[in-house]
Design a protein around this motif. Sequence first.
Motif, mmCIF file in Angstrom:
data_model
loop_
_atom_site.group_PDB
_atom_site.id
_atom_site.type_symbol
_atom_site.label_atom_id
_atom_site.label_comp_id
_atom_site.label_asym_id
_atom_site.label_seq_id
_atom_site.Cartn_x
_atom_site.Cartn_y
_atom_site.Cartn_z
ATOM 1 N N ASP A 10 -1.127 5.884 -3.269
ATOM 2 C CA ASP A 10 -2.626 6.027 -3.141
ATOM 3 C C ASP A 10 -3.408 5.855 -4.498
ATOM 4 O OD1 ASP A 10 -2.415 6.846 -0.616
ATOM 5 O OD2 ASP A 10 -2.037 9.047 -0.987
ATOM 6 N N GLU A 11 -2.355 6.029 -5.532
ATOM 7 C CA GLU A 11 -3.155 5.631 -6.602
ATOM 8 C C GLU A 11 -3.879 4.253 -6.935
ATOM 9 O OE1 GLU A 11 -0.375 9.123 -7.459
ATOM 10 O OE2 GLU A 11 -0.092 7.283 -6.572
ATOM 11 N N TYR A 12 -3.443 3.272 -6.265
ATOM 12 C CA TYR A 12 -3.792 2.114 -6.231
ATOM 13 C C TYR A 12 -4.745 1.715 -5.303
ATOM 14 C CZ TYR A 12 0.447 0.747 -9.237
ATOM 15 O OH TYR A 12 1.501 0.595 -10.002
ATOM 16 N N LYS A 13 -5.353 2.707 -4.461
ATOM 17 C CA LYS A 13 -6.239 2.487 -3.424
ATOM 18 C C LYS A 13 -7.546 1.755 -3.738
ATOM 19 C CE LYS A 13 -8.237 7.057 -3.334
ATOM 20 N NZ LYS A 13 -7.489 8.165 -3.383
ATOM 21 N N ASN A 14 -7.896 1.881 -5.284
ATOM 22 C CA ASN A 14 -9.230 1.483 -5.326
ATOM 23 C C ASN A 14 -8.694 0.123 -6.208
ATOM 24 O OD1 ASN A 14 -10.806 3.517 -4.352
ATOM 25 N ND2 ASN A 14 -10.411 4.676 -6.244
ATOM 26 N N GLU B 70 0.607 -1.272 -0.168
ATOM 27 C CA GLU B 70 -0.018 0.004 0.155
ATOM 28 C C GLU B 70 0.780 1.418 -0.117
ATOM 29 O OE1 GLU B 70 -2.628 -0.555 3.190
ATOM 30 O OE2 GLU B 70 -3.466 -2.578 2.292
ATOM 31 N N ARG B 71 1.896 1.150 -0.923
ATOM 32 C CA ARG B 71 2.722 2.534 -1.057
ATOM 33 C C ARG B 71 2.282 3.709 -1.676
ATOM 34 N NH1 ARG B 71 7.877 -1.186 -2.346
ATOM 35 N NH2 ARG B 71 8.226 -2.249 -0.142
#
Length: 181
Positions: free
Chosen positions: A124-128, A121-122
């Motif tokens: 934020d762009e991948y949060k979804n 979880e480094r």
Amino acid sequence: MNNGVIFQKRENRTYQGVDGDNWYLNELYPDSFEGYFENKIELSWRDDSYVDVCNDPEYINEYIRVSTENKIDYRIILCCTDNKLPDGSNIMWGEKLFLGYDYAYSGGSYYSAIYNELHFERLDEYKNILLNKFGLLDSKQEMNRYLEIRNGLLERGCNLELGDFVIFELYEIEKDGIFLK
């Protein structure tokens, strides 16, 4: 395409993709396993059309036998990719469980971008981007969303691993013996 299998030591972790302790018998028994591995499996370094997997029933049975004798808890991961070689589509692999999609190197360390970028979880762009219970992506659509975000990050100069990644569709095969009966 069904390419073949990877043997991996079972680890108690959420991520169940190709990045792990693969081909573990090569170090324990180099005289028995390493030569075949170098000449028949580890071919992606020489030819981009290969994935470093095995579809040789004799070698697979021997890996099962020696792993069982040594009480090694292992997994057999069936790898399906768009790479043409090796072609394991003519083999009946037995009972299998769909794990999900991974995005990783086709061999060597099997470095997984999914594992290294999403599990920690480094960004934020991948949060979804949602991972399934095996720590992988559930669909090709989710893989495409991930790749779109990843490519955008790379274009913006984000420090992500570069390499010849392959999309893997993964299944775990019943380890009671695919060929041994």
